[in-house]
Write a protein that holds these residues in place. Structure first.
Motif, mmCIF file in Angstrom:
data_model
loop_
_atom_site.group_PDB
_atom_site.id
_atom_site.type_symbol
_atom_site.label_atom_id
_atom_site.label_comp_id
_atom_site.label_asym_id
_atom_site.label_seq_id
_atom_site.Cartn_x
_atom_site.Cartn_y
_atom_site.Cartn_z
ATOM 1 N N ASN A 86 0.591 -1.647 0.394
ATOM 2 C CA ASN A 86 -0.332 -0.057 -0.135
ATOM 3 C C ASN A 86 0.790 1.270 -0.048
ATOM 4 O O ASN A 86 0.238 2.050 0.182
ATOM 5 C CB ASN A 86 -0.773 0.057 0.949
ATOM 6 N N GLY A 87 2.025 1.126 -0.722
ATOM 7 C CA GLY A 87 2.683 2.803 -0.608
ATOM 8 C C GLY A 87 3.364 3.071 0.349
ATOM 9 O O GLY A 87 3.728 3.864 0.895
ATOM 10 N N GLY A 88 3.254 2.108 1.870
ATOM 11 C CA GLY A 88 3.825 2.881 3.008
ATOM 12 C C GLY A 88 2.512 3.314 3.915
ATOM 13 O O GLY A 88 2.970 3.248 5.234
ATOM 14 N N GLY A 89 1.427 2.649 3.625
ATOM 15 C CA GLY A 89 0.507 3.180 3.794
ATOM 16 C C GLY A 89 0.117 4.482 4.331
ATOM 17 O O GLY A 89 0.335 5.368 4.041
ATOM 18 N N THR A 90 -0.753 4.212 5.855
ATOM 19 C CA THR A 90 -1.373 5.530 6.451
ATOM 20 C C THR A 90 -0.251 5.687 7.752
ATOM 21 O O THR A 90 0.443 4.511 8.134
ATOM 22 C CB THR A 90 -2.203 5.839 6.641
ATOM 23 N N SER A 91 -0.298 7.265 8.131
ATOM 24 C CA SER A 91 0.295 6.939 9.602
ATOM 25 C C SER A 91 0.349 5.953 11.082
ATOM 26 O O SER A 91 0.731 5.597 11.163
ATOM 27 C CB SER A 91 0.722 8.859 9.883
ATOM 28 N N ASP A 92 -1.900 6.163 10.886
ATOM 29 C CA ASP A 92 -2.021 5.606 11.937
ATOM 30 C C ASP A 92 -1.840 3.974 11.604
ATOM 31 O O ASP A 92 -1.500 3.220 12.546
ATOM 32 C CB ASP A 92 -3.233 5.935 11.337
ATOM 33 N N GLU A 93 -1.284 2.923 10.561
ATOM 34 C CA GLU A 93 -1.453 1.798 9.854
ATOM 35 C C GLU A 93 0.268 1.965 10.163
ATOM 36 O O GLU A 93 0.745 0.438 11.368
ATOM 37 C CB GLU A 93 -1.357 1.549 8.578
ATOM 38 N N ARG A 94 1.453 2.542 10.213
ATOM 39 C CA ARG A 94 2.427 2.368 10.715
ATOM 40 C C ARG A 94 2.893 2.786 12.073
ATOM 41 O O ARG A 94 3.817 1.965 12.036
ATOM 42 C CB ARG A 94 3.610 4.170 9.674
ATOM 43 N N ILE A 95 1.909 2.932 12.456
ATOM 44 C CA ILE A 95 2.495 3.359 14.291
ATOM 45 C C ILE A 95 1.170 1.539 14.339
ATOM 46 O O ILE A 95 2.591 1.324 15.535
ATOM 47 C CB ILE A 95 1.079 4.187 15.020
ATOM 48 N N LEU A 96 0.863 1.003 14.549
ATOM 49 C CA LEU A 96 0.386 0.198 14.549
ATOM 50 C C LEU A 96 1.618 -1.413 14.727
ATOM 51 O O LEU A 96 1.593 -1.690 15.060
ATOM 52 C CB LEU A 96 -1.038 -0.251 14.373
ATOM 53 N N VAL A 97 1.987 -1.119 13.353
ATOM 54 C CA VAL A 97 2.471 -2.131 13.005
ATOM 55 C C VAL A 97 3.806 -2.199 13.705
ATOM 56 O O VAL A 97 5.043 -2.679 13.941
ATOM 57 C CB VAL A 97 2.724 -1.989 11.575
ATOM 58 N N ALA A 98 4.748 -0.958 14.046
ATOM 59 C CA ALA A 98 5.267 -0.432 14.093
ATOM 60 C C ALA A 98 5.496 -1.183 16.348
ATOM 61 O O ALA A 98 6.013 -1.524 16.711
ATOM 62 C CB ALA A 98 5.951 1.039 14.372
ATOM 63 N N ALA A 99 4.433 -0.887 16.677
ATOM 64 C CA ALA A 99 4.490 -0.941 18.336
ATOM 65 C C ALA A 99 4.441 -2.117 18.394
ATOM 66 O O ALA A 99 4.460 -3.071 18.842
ATOM 67 C CB ALA A 99 2.545 -0.444 18.528
ATOM 68 N N LEU A 100 3.538 -2.836 16.786
ATOM 69 C CA LEU A 100 3.217 -4.825 16.539
ATOM 70 C C LEU A 100 4.088 -5.268 16.813
ATOM 71 O O LEU A 100 4.735 -5.791 17.807
ATOM 72 C CB LEU A 100 2.567 -4.898 16.157
ATOM 73 N N GLU A 101 5.501 -4.457 16.191
ATOM 74 C CA GLU A 101 6.841 -5.773 16.239
ATOM 75 C C GLU A 101 7.545 -5.305 17.884
ATOM 76 O O GLU A 101 8.175 -5.973 18.150
ATOM 77 C CB GLU A 101 7.834 -4.713 15.196
ATOM 78 N N ALA A 102 7.534 -4.306 18.832
ATOM 79 C CA ALA A 102 7.715 -3.913 19.604
ATOM 80 C C ALA A 102 6.816 -5.031 20.431
ATOM 81 O O ALA A 102 7.987 -5.953 21.536
ATOM 82 C CB ALA A 102 7.903 -2.413 19.671
ATOM 83 N N ALA A 103 6.412 -5.399 20.440
ATOM 84 C CA ALA A 103 4.821 -6.348 21.788
ATOM 85 C C ALA A 103 5.527 -7.299 21.001
ATOM 86 O O ALA A 103 5.859 -8.695 21.754
ATOM 87 C CB ALA A 103 3.652 -5.895 20.768
ATOM 88 N N GLU A 104 6.060 -8.359 19.359
ATOM 89 C CA GLU A 104 5.886 -9.160 19.139
ATOM 90 C C GLU A 104 7.157 -9.224 20.278
ATOM 91 O O GLU A 104 7.754 -10.645 20.072
ATOM 92 C CB GLU A 104 6.352 -9.448 17.523
ATOM 93 N N GLN A 105 8.167 -8.350 20.583
ATOM 94 C CA GLN A 105 9.368 -8.960 21.180
ATOM 95 C C GLN A 105 9.713 -9.355 22.275
ATOM 96 O O GLN A 105 10.584 -9.120 23.589
ATOM 97 C CB GLN A 105 10.295 -8.200 20.527
ATOM 98 N N GLY A 106 8.721 -9.090 22.343
ATOM 99 C CA GLY A 106 7.353 -8.719 24.462
ATOM 100 C C GLY A 106 7.991 -7.675 25.072
ATOM 101 O O GLY A 106 8.550 -7.804 26.482
ATOM 102 N N LEU A 107 7.857 -6.676 24.234
ATOM 103 C CA LEU A 107 8.341 -4.978 24.906
ATOM 104 C C LEU A 107 7.036 -4.856 24.861
ATOM 105 O O LEU A 107 6.902 -4.188 24.058
ATOM 106 C CB LEU A 107 9.353 -4.400 24.545
ATOM 107 N N PHE A 108 5.731 -4.726 25.358
ATOM 108 C CA PHE A 108 4.472 -4.375 26.064
ATOM 109 C C PHE A 108 4.899 -2.921 26.257
ATOM 110 O O PHE A 108 3.414 -2.627 25.727
ATOM 111 C CB PHE A 108 3.684 -5.726 26.980
ATOM 112 N N ALA A 109 5.295 -2.742 27.459
ATOM 113 C CA ALA A 109 5.523 -1.647 27.352
ATOM 114 C C ALA A 109 6.033 -0.680 26.509
ATOM 115 O O ALA A 109 5.622 0.929 26.354
ATOM 116 C CB ALA A 109 6.171 -1.302 28.955
ATOM 117 N N ARG A 110 6.747 -0.804 25.798
ATOM 118 C CA ARG A 110 7.505 -0.200 24.248
ATOM 119 C C ARG A 110 6.132 -0.034 23.836
ATOM 120 O O ARG A 110 5.602 1.397 22.910
ATOM 121 C CB ARG A 110 8.498 -0.503 23.996
#
Length: 443
Positions: A86-110
């Motif tokens: 989707n060409g980089g998506g929307t800002s909202d989507e990018r934030i969700l995915v970046a947060a998911l990356e942190a959570a997937e690493q076990g960093l829920f607080a981050r």
């Protein structure tokens, strides 16, 4: 690009996917069992729906099962590929995915911080707000929940479709801080605005439980049964609250019926269902109730999950189930895995190091904190186990019982003082105090 009914800007071009995703978000808000089906429908209509992939990833992580880590990782990869498509998506989507990356690493607080900061200018955007609330709940981060919900209600449009849901989260955050009058008022307002808001119903039930208003609590839960009985397994948790209220009233036969018919109607291994059942059975036994063979299925499930330390809150409940049936080998193995977890670097590793390791030894009967500073530190660190004050009260009571078994009346009194800051006294804690007094007199 489309802005959905919950103010999230997505890059999907499919109206069908947009409608299905709104259904998934509503299911998340109401704890309905159709959320997964709505996500599947979203991705069937648009296989590159970024937010749907992100929500799928978070949903699997929040289940806190070791084997679902791989599913969450796949969802993260799918979300990242969808962003690129989707060409980089929307800002909202990018934030969700970046947060998911942190959570997937076990960093829920981050991850929660990334969601809160990323939507700082639109803090009432429901999906990131709700995910952050859920992550902070699992971390026992009441302060973070209250900060986020306060920002959200200050920006809230009272006419929006999510106003009631956000107020329900705010009510719960207030309750966890002991602000019971405000929590009751706002929670009841949330439910009036959005009758499907089971979390708001839940927040109000917490107020009644923590204040010891058992009659009002029973009336509230029975009067709202039509709403919460339509939930997914969250209905088991609501029934758990009902059971606690009847337990405090001494209506043990009623508690056993609630346990069999509503708290444990299915032998599931969801950690939340296990926590409900383990803590209620333990409380009943401490009240002198014969629970029969009800520990058996819990202990079997706990034994199968004895190596899983994905969430220390879950691991400690599993430990208690094995202790209850005398599964010494399973207990020893899980205690060792919690010790090993404490050597890691993610959020739950820190929880294990600060409270999981000493609490596992208390539950297993291996150790009791003798030093007052150690005892105070354990109580102070307990919120990091996660869950609510009402759920963590199981650990407080278990700690008080262990300290009392040594005849340390001063230690039990200290735990009682710390406990009273949030919860009214109840019969069970009094029985622990009296047992300690009797043991000391006999000595």
């Amino acid at each position: 690009m489309k802005r959905d009914a919950y103010d999230l800007l997505t890059s999907t071009g499919s109206d069908e996917a947009n409608r299905a995703f709104e259904g998934a978000v509503f299911g998340l808000a109401t704890h309905r069992p159709n959320t997964g089906a709505a996500l599947q429908a979203t991705l069937a209509a648009d296989p590159d729906h970024v937010a749907a992939h992100a929500l799928k990833g978070f949903a699997n992580l929040i289940l806190a099962r070791e084997e679902l880590g791989a599913t969450a990782s796949l969802a993260l990869g799918d979300a990242e590929r969808a962003l690129a498509f989707n060409g980089g998506g929307t800002s909202d989507e990018r934030i969700l995915v970046a947060a998911l990356e942190a959570a997937e690493q076990g960093l829920f607080a981050r991850a929660a911080n990334m969601l809160d900061e990323g939507f700082r200018h639109r803090p009432a955007t429901f999906l990131p707000f709700k995910i952050s609330h859920a992550l902070r709940f699992m971390l026992g981060d009441a302060a973070g929940m209250l900060q986020a919900s306060t920002r959200a209600i200050m920006a809230l449009d009272p006419e929006s479709s999510t106003a009631g849901f956000i107020l329900g989260c705010h009510a719960f955050s207030l309750e966890e801080h002991g602000h019971y009058d405000d929590a009751l008022r706002i929670g009841q307002r949330a439910v009036a605005m959005q009758p499907d808001d089971s979390w708001g119903l839940h927040a109000v039930s917490h107020v009644f439980e923590m204040r010891g208003d058992t009659a009002e609590g029973v009336d509230w839960l029975e009067g709202s049964r039509t709403a919460w009985s339509r939930c997914n397994n969250f209905s088991f948790h609501m029934a758990w609250h009902l059971g606690l209220l009847h337990l405090e009233r001494g209506d043990y036969d009623r508690v056993l019926r609630i346990y069999d018919e509503e708290v444990r109607p299915q032998q599931t291994d969801d950690f939340r269902d296990m926590a409900n059942a383990v803590s209620l059975l333990w409380r009943m036994e401490q009240s002198g109730v014969d629970v029969g063979a009800r520990w058996s299925d819990l202990a079997d499930i706990a034994h199968r999950r004895r190596t899983d330390t994905t969430l220390i809150f879950a691991a400690l409940h599993n430990l208690a189930a094995m202790v209850a049936v005398g599964d010494r080998a399973g207990v020893a193995e899980l205690v060792a895995h919690i010790d090993a977890k404490a050597l890691g670097l993610d959020d739950q590793a820190r929880v294990a190091a600060e409270v999981g390791v000493p609490m596992s030894r208390v539950l297993a009967g291996l150790d009791t904190p003798a030093d007052r500073r150690v005892l105070d530190a354990m109580v102070a660190h307990l919120p990091k186990i996660g869950g609510s004050n009402a759920q963590r009260d199981f650990f407080v009571l278990a700690l008080a019982k262990a300290v009392g078994s040594t005849g340390d009346t001063t230690g039990v009194a200290r735990i009682g003082q710390l406990r009273q800051r949030l919860k009214a006294e109840d019969q069970l804690f009094h029985s622990i105090e009296h047992s300690t007094d009797r043991r000391l007199s006999a000595a």
